[in-house]
Design an enzyme around this catalytic site. Sequence first.
Site, PDB file in Angstrom:
ATOM      1  N   GLU A 161       0.823  -1.225   0.000  1.00 57.31           N
ATOM      2  CA  GLU A 161       0.000   0.000   0.000  1.00 57.31           C
ATOM      3  C   GLU A 161       0.857   1.276   0.000  1.00 57.31           C
ATOM      4  O   GLU A 161       0.564   2.225   0.728  1.00 57.31           O
ATOM      5  CB  GLU A 161      -0.949  -0.006   1.209  1.00 57.31           C
ATOM      6  CG  GLU A 161      -1.979  -1.114   1.156  1.00 57.31           C
ATOM      7  CD  GLU A 161      -2.938  -1.111   2.328  1.00 57.31           C
ATOM      8  OE1 GLU A 161      -4.129  -1.361   2.121  1.00 57.31           O
ATOM      9  OE2 GLU A 161      -2.488  -0.858   3.467  1.00 57.31           O
ATOM     10  N   GLU A 235      -6.528  -7.614  -1.300  1.00 56.35           N
ATOM     11  CA  GLU A 235      -7.102  -7.698   0.046  1.00 56.35           C
ATOM     12  C   GLU A 235      -8.597  -7.442  -0.056  1.00 56.35           C
ATOM     13  O   GLU A 235      -9.037  -6.296  -0.204  1.00 56.35           O
ATOM     14  CB  GLU A 235      -6.456  -6.687   0.998  1.00 56.35           C
ATOM     15  CG  GLU A 235      -5.016  -6.997   1.347  1.00 56.35           C
ATOM     16  CD  GLU A 235      -4.451  -6.060   2.418  1.00 56.35           C
ATOM     17  OE1 GLU A 235      -5.254  -5.329   3.045  1.00 56.35           O
ATOM     18  OE2 GLU A 235      -3.228  -6.055   2.604  1.00 56.35           O
TER      19      GLU A 235
END
Length: 604
Positions: A161, A235
């Site tokens: 991320e 995710e």
Amino acid sequence: MTRGEGLRADSIHFTLDGSPFRILGGSVHYFRVPRSYWKDRLLKLKACGLNTLTTYVPWNLHEPEKGVYYFHDQLDLEAYIRLAAELDLWVILRPGPYICAEWDLGGLPSWLLRDKNMKLRTTYSGFTAAVNSYFDKLIPRVAALQFKRGGPIIAVQIENEYGSYAKDEQYLLFVKEALMSRGITELLLTCDNREGLNCGGVEGVLQTINLQKFSYGAVQYLADLQPQKPLLVMEYWSGWFDVWGGPHHVFSADDMIAVLKELLERGVSINLYMFHGGTSFGFMNGAVDLGSYRPQTNSYDYDAPLSESGDYTTKYHLLRNLLKCFQNEELPQLPSVQSTHAYEPMVISEHVSLWESRECTEKPFRSDDPVNMENLLLNHNSGQSYGYTLYETTIYRGGALNSRNHVRDRALVFVDKRFIGVLDYRKQEIAVPHSERERVLGLLVENCGRVNYGPALNEQRKGLIGDITLNHTPLKKFTMYSLDMTPSFINSLRSLKWWSTCKTPLYPAFFRGRLIVDGQPRDTFIKLPGWHKGVVFVNGQNLGRHWYVGPQKTLYLPGPWLKTGDNEVIVFEEHRAEGKIHFTDNPLHGKISDVSRQPFCSLL
């Protein structure tokens, strides 16, 4: 054994060894599951209809001190990957170096913060040198387990991320080259939420997205960003994490299945984060600070398809029924469920005070000014990473004690061992009673968990990070004790001569009792009604914190960490002990909040 081409992303569908392939993944972290249960959890993953295991790799556990590496026992990553292969599961490896994961400092080792100029997750030379040294040890171990070399690893994620952090436009390229130069040849991935996709890419690397609620716009944005590439939700958040003092988060099983069905019918590959959350044992929980600091609980149940202790949930069964429709073969039979047991309440037999336990610490560190935890020059010269630090100095008057917001994260304040109050982020001043005589001021400062996500990552030094004042005058001449509560500390504590059976303990204190297990040990959950706040150890294993504020009301105690016969339980308690330790066969999560009914931003 060598194979042909591995996982490819050359069209709108993945191929593996030249054949069409859809990633049906689930996250299970080896470091959050007792090794004895690795196989059980992975068999349950496979029986649910998933074909791929994903796991992070926590740098702070594998290199807890600079240059000291652990890749054995609970941290035997190679054994975990080989186990996945034995069970016919593919593996997507997420080695970081930063992993987030609601894990202390996002998995980065705290000793990095000894460098006052440290800039985490950038190409700052101090950080890249440390990453290179760590990757020199880590990557050769996993490179041999890649698909093309006969192993199960089909893809490797670059960092985590980064688009939401984006402090250095050269950083992802550095990580990519660090992996490839050490032999990583499989498909490389990045992952970001919708807002981070613009800044989180690197040339030649497949981008993936993280989400929970279905958004056609977000998925289409990823498709437009990478035309003619397969779509992967790296995710898919099956639930959410908890913070101390907040509610227990749940995400509707029906809502989860509806979103997954939509994604799968659109041809999207998925990875459930988490499939099984497990537990952030010890002091490994992270924290959130997007304006206010909030530490996370040790339970990482995450409202995942498998519960914290590996039990099947409604989500599991609904997910299995959904995934049956996307399989060519019949799913395996469900593995049996581990039995749990509510042991009889255990009476505390003896205690020893915090002040007496100072004998178990390393030689105290003395300095004119308070020193943060990471920079304490202890015997092993690596600083203190976790636990508590006791700061003591002499005062000659009373008045206003002000922390100047230099307490990280919570301090119990004592005058001559008498508790007078708490200093933390919200309360930064307390009154010290007046006296004309010399007295000892003590501050027991707890590291409640370093932030694992967001811009505050670089500001995670713990203990006292600067001056504290008494009547506006900085206090000086500190003696500092490291109460890190490591296994060596607990071993020393056991042999102390000060253990007492008297009924009036001096708090804070360590309390000790014996749990007698008849027959085969079974999983259980510890609960401490009437206790206030502290840490629980069983046979030397740090289970984590207990805190009356909830939402976590029990601590998971795996059966493999018990033994038939006599088991030692030690509880560090800051304020109040009820005298007994209770057990239950089910976890207690406290007040519940439905994630599916809240905007994403409110959860952070």
